[in-house]
Design a protein around this motif. Structure first.
Motif, PDB file in Angstrom:
ATOM      1  N   SER A   1       0.750  -1.025  -0.060  1.00 58.89           N
ATOM      2  CA  SER A   1      -0.068  -0.034   0.014  1.00 58.89           C
ATOM      3  C   SER A   1       0.912   1.179  -0.155  1.00 58.89           C
ATOM      4  O   SER A   1       0.302   2.410   0.335  1.00 58.89           O
ATOM      5  N   ASP A   2       2.004   0.898  -0.251  1.00 56.66           N
ATOM      6  CA  ASP A   2       3.167   2.291  -0.345  1.00 56.66           C
ATOM      7  C   ASP A   2       2.581   3.338  -1.352  1.00 56.66           C
ATOM      8  O   ASP A   2       2.046   2.788  -2.441  1.00 56.66           O
ATOM      9  N   GLU A   3       2.851   4.439  -1.264  1.00 58.03           N
ATOM     10  CA  GLU A   3       2.153   5.478  -2.050  1.00 58.03           C
ATOM     11  C   GLU A   3       3.042   5.342  -3.351  1.00 58.03           C
ATOM     12  O   GLU A   3       2.696   5.721  -4.528  1.00 58.03           O
ATOM     13  N   LYS A   4       4.403   4.702  -3.261  1.00 56.87           N
ATOM     14  CA  LYS A   4       5.116   4.691  -4.498  1.00 56.87           C
ATOM     15  C   LYS A   4       4.687   3.901  -5.504  1.00 56.87           C
ATOM     16  O   LYS A   4       5.167   3.687  -6.583  1.00 56.87           O
ATOM     17  N   VAL A   5       3.686   2.876  -5.220  1.00 56.33           N
ATOM     18  CA  VAL A   5       3.329   1.970  -6.048  1.00 56.33           C
ATOM     19  C   VAL A   5       2.015   2.307  -6.552  1.00 56.33           C
ATOM     20  O   VAL A   5       1.420   1.838  -7.503  1.00 56.33           O
TER      21      VAL A   5
END
Length: 243
Positions: A198-202
């Motif tokens: 759920s990382d913003e980078k994905v």
């Protein structure tokens, strides 16, 4: 917890990614080309939800596989991992190019789509004129450019889905060979991260990753007219339209 379907997950990077995602608590559905490999996959990943059978070298089998996926409901992520290397051109085109196109068209839209390409795509060419007469003309590098063309086209047309491609590196799998120089763990960690985090980078689309970082790629993939010709050619060959 996410629901994730992974093509070509009876062995290699697909199975390793499945195991890592299951260990993180995600619900994973495997895929194998025949029942025997399916049984072997479930023996190696017994906590997978199930395994679906379909030979991606066969268009009808691939269509039926999409129906089996949809029968299980919606998925949060689909990883298009299946691929072949030391095969004749017709099988390369069918498995590496047409199968992800068909499955993308027919499987209910997931939240995330991940396509496995290769750094070899950089020397590839579209060669769309050879899709219906591929003997000796289509190479592995070409098909991995096709994968990136598909990724870019889908990302442009489906803004509500996170669509990305990646290079897993040259790692020591059955396809890569024992002498492959790169870290096996690095070979599957990016698709695990893109599908399960759920990382913003994905939460991005249209990127090409290597070891969790966006990297440069063959600029042909950004040619919108070529993307459209690619989709039209796949439609002509398979009888399945992208919408």
């Amino acid at each position: 917890m996410a629901r994730i379907f992974i093509t070509g997950s009876a062995d290699g990077l697909g199975l390793l990614a499945a195991g890592a995602l299951i260990a993180q608590g995600h619900q994973v559905v495997l895929h194998a080309r025949n029942k025997e490999r399916g049984r072997e996959a479930l023996a190696k990943a017994p906590d997978a939800q199930t395994v679906l059978i379909g030979d991606l070298a066969n268009i009808e089998d691939t269509i039926q596989l999409a129906e089996k996926v949809n029968a299980l409901g919606s998925f949060d992520a689909v990883i298009h991992n299946a691929g072949v290397y030391y095969y004749p051109a017709p099988e390369l085109l069918a498995v590496n190019t047409l199968a992800p196109y068909i499955l993308t068209c027919l499987i209910k839209k997931p939240k995330k789509l991940i396509y496995i390409s290769s750094d070899m795509h950089e020397s590839g060419h579209a060669k769309l004129e050879y899709f219906d007469k591929v003997i000796g003309k289509i190479t592995y590098s070409d098909t991995k450019l096709h994968v990136l063309l598909l990724c870019k086209a889908v990302a442009r047309k489906w803004p509500d889905v996170y669509v990305n491609a990646l290079n897993p590196g040259w790692v020591p799998t059955k396809m890569g060979g024992r002498g492959a120089p790169e870290d096996l763990n690095k070979g599957y960690e990016t698709q695990v991260w893109l599908a399960g985090s759920s990382d913003e980078k994905v939460k991005v689309s249209g990127n090409y990753f290597y070891h969790k970082k966006p990297v440069s790629y063959n600029p042909q993939a950004d040619d919108v007219l070529l993307q459209e010709r690619f989709l039209s050619t796949c439609d002509k060959i398979t009888g399945i339209s992208f919408s």
